[in-house]
Motif scaffolding. Structure first.
Motif, mmCIF file in Angstrom:
data_model
loop_
_atom_site.group_PDB
_atom_site.id
_atom_site.type_symbol
_atom_site.label_atom_id
_atom_site.label_comp_id
_atom_site.label_asym_id
_atom_site.label_seq_id
_atom_site.Cartn_x
_atom_site.Cartn_y
_atom_site.Cartn_z
ATOM 1 N N GLU A 170 26.835 16.790 -69.724
ATOM 2 C CA GLU A 170 27.524 16.762 -68.429
ATOM 3 C C GLU A 170 27.935 18.151 -67.973
ATOM 4 O OE1 GLU A 170 30.351 13.682 -67.813
ATOM 5 O OE2 GLU A 170 28.815 12.173 -68.150
ATOM 6 N N ILE A 216 28.053 18.375 -63.590
ATOM 7 C CA ILE A 216 29.020 17.395 -63.109
ATOM 8 C C ILE A 216 30.408 17.989 -63.228
ATOM 9 C CG2 ILE A 216 29.959 15.077 -63.438
ATOM 10 C CD1 ILE A 216 27.120 14.351 -64.560
ATOM 11 N N LYS A 220 32.589 4.540 -62.889
ATOM 12 C CA LYS A 220 31.788 5.743 -63.143
ATOM 13 C C LYS A 220 30.378 5.297 -63.493
ATOM 14 C CE LYS A 220 30.952 9.560 -66.305
ATOM 15 N NZ LYS A 220 31.412 10.384 -67.426
ATOM 16 N N PRO A 221 29.301 5.697 -62.832
ATOM 17 C CA PRO A 221 29.350 6.318 -61.532
ATOM 18 C C PRO A 221 29.759 5.299 -60.486
ATOM 19 C CG PRO A 221 27.067 5.787 -62.111
ATOM 20 C CD PRO A 221 27.932 5.382 -63.269
ATOM 21 N N THR A 227 33.893 9.917 -61.640
ATOM 22 C CA THR A 227 33.959 10.239 -63.059
ATOM 23 C C THR A 227 35.264 9.619 -63.572
ATOM 24 O OG1 THR A 227 34.972 12.361 -62.504
ATOM 25 C CG2 THR A 227 32.601 12.356 -62.951
#
Ligand code: XMP
Length: 315
Positions: free
Chosen positions: A134, A143, A307-308, A311
């Motif tokens: 991530e 992200i 999430k999604p 987050t």
């Protein structure tokens, strides 16, 4: 992962080969870095120091809980008090990635100083696969920069060692069980701590509000779990929003900020489902937060986003 016993044996051998000198271990109190620290303690003995940093962004009672967890895990550790450096570096910062970058950088600077003091050139971290995936390791867009990955400056003299970097959470749990590291009573807590749960500028005052609101959410959900009206969720916490709204206490007007309550179910934190707790639990949380933080928080919201697309943490 191979079976935990084989992983354990290989990891200890790999650590001995990778660290001929001294190392320090960043121990956050979470299961990942505790498991990493226990492996390092076995591999290097007195050549390693496990350091737990009080960033000033921790939850109520966290220092004591973590010390207790380390004791149960058989891990020797040292506590470093560093609230001052963190709050100074975060002054006026509102951008989530910038917050994470500065928190990560401050951690590294503290570890560099401690490494220099003990003649260590390696820093061991409990990074696991979802952390770097991530943080842009394999996905195209970052992200979010997990503090234990993105904050490392290019010019750092420390060699970073990540014994768990290919494992997922359930594999770390299996390894923990094998090593005699107990299941932490505590839910996962992000390295940047309340820093990513105080949206907007981080001040001592706003941190204190977020800390109390978090504690209330934890206490009420724990009470519901003990009473059998809820199953233990993956995470449950509060986020302080920089939105001021009008409220009323007695006959006076209040102009306070808003707190969002987030309760999620998940297996590995890669995806999560938002939960709505029983109505009495939500009501008690809202009453306690607005009463305890009267004048500071005027409204409590429930985050119902999975999430999604969201987050788990807000930042
Ligand atoms: P997100 O918000 O990315 O969170 O859906 C996934 C899980 O990771 C935790 N988290 C972190 N843990 N360093 C950590 O060690 C971090 O920077 C970090 N950011 C989020 C989060 O609480 C959730 O369990």
């Amino acid at each position: 992962m191979k079976d935990p016993a084989a992983f354990h044996k290989d990891a200890v051998a790999a650590l001995r080969a990778a660290v001929p000198g001294r190392a320090i271990v960043a121990a956050s109190g979470g299961i990942d870095s505790t498991v990493a620290a226990v492996l390092v303690q076995e591999a290097l003995g007195d050549r390693a120091r496990a350091l737990f940093v009080d960033t000033g962004l921790l939850r109520e009672g966290e220092v004591e809980l973590v010390a207790d967890f380390f004791r149960q895990s058989g891990l020797r550790h040292e506590l470093l008090r560093a609230e001052g450096p963190f709050l100074t570096r975060l002054e006026g910062v509102t951008d989530p990635e910038e917050k994470r970058r500065r928190i990560g950088e401050t951690f590294i600077r503290i570890f560099e100083e401690e490494a220099a003091r003990s003649g260590a050139d390696c820093l061991v971290q409990g990074t696991i696969a979802p952390d770097w995936i991530e943080s842009g390791g394999s996905l195209r867009d970052t992200i979010k920069t997990h503090h234990n990955v993105g904050g490392i400056p290019k010019d750092s003299r420390l060699r970073i060692i990540e014994p768990l970097r290919d494992l997922y959470k359930d594999e770390v749990r299996a390894l923990a069980e094998h090593l005699g590291v107990p299941r932490p009573e505590r839910q996962p807590f992000p390295g940047p701590g309340l820093g990513v749960r105080v949206i907007g500028a981080i001040t001592r005052e706003r941190l204190a509000v977020a800390r109390r609101a978090n504690a209330i959410v934890e206490q009420e959900v724990d009470r519901a779990i003990a009473g059998g009206t809820m199953r233990r969720p993956w995470q449950y916490f509060a986020v302080l929003l920089p939105v001021r709204t009008v409220g009323v206490t007695g006959d006076s007007r209040v102009y306070g900020e808003a707190v969002s309550v987030r309760i999620v179910e998940s297996v590995d934190a890669m995806t999560a489902t938002a939960l709505a707790p029983p109505a009495e639990v939500v009501r008690t949380i809202a009453e306690r937060i607005t009463r305890d933080l009267s004048g500071k928080v005027a409204r409590v919201l429930l985050d119902v986003t999975d999430k999604p697309p969201a987050t788990i943490e807000w930042e």
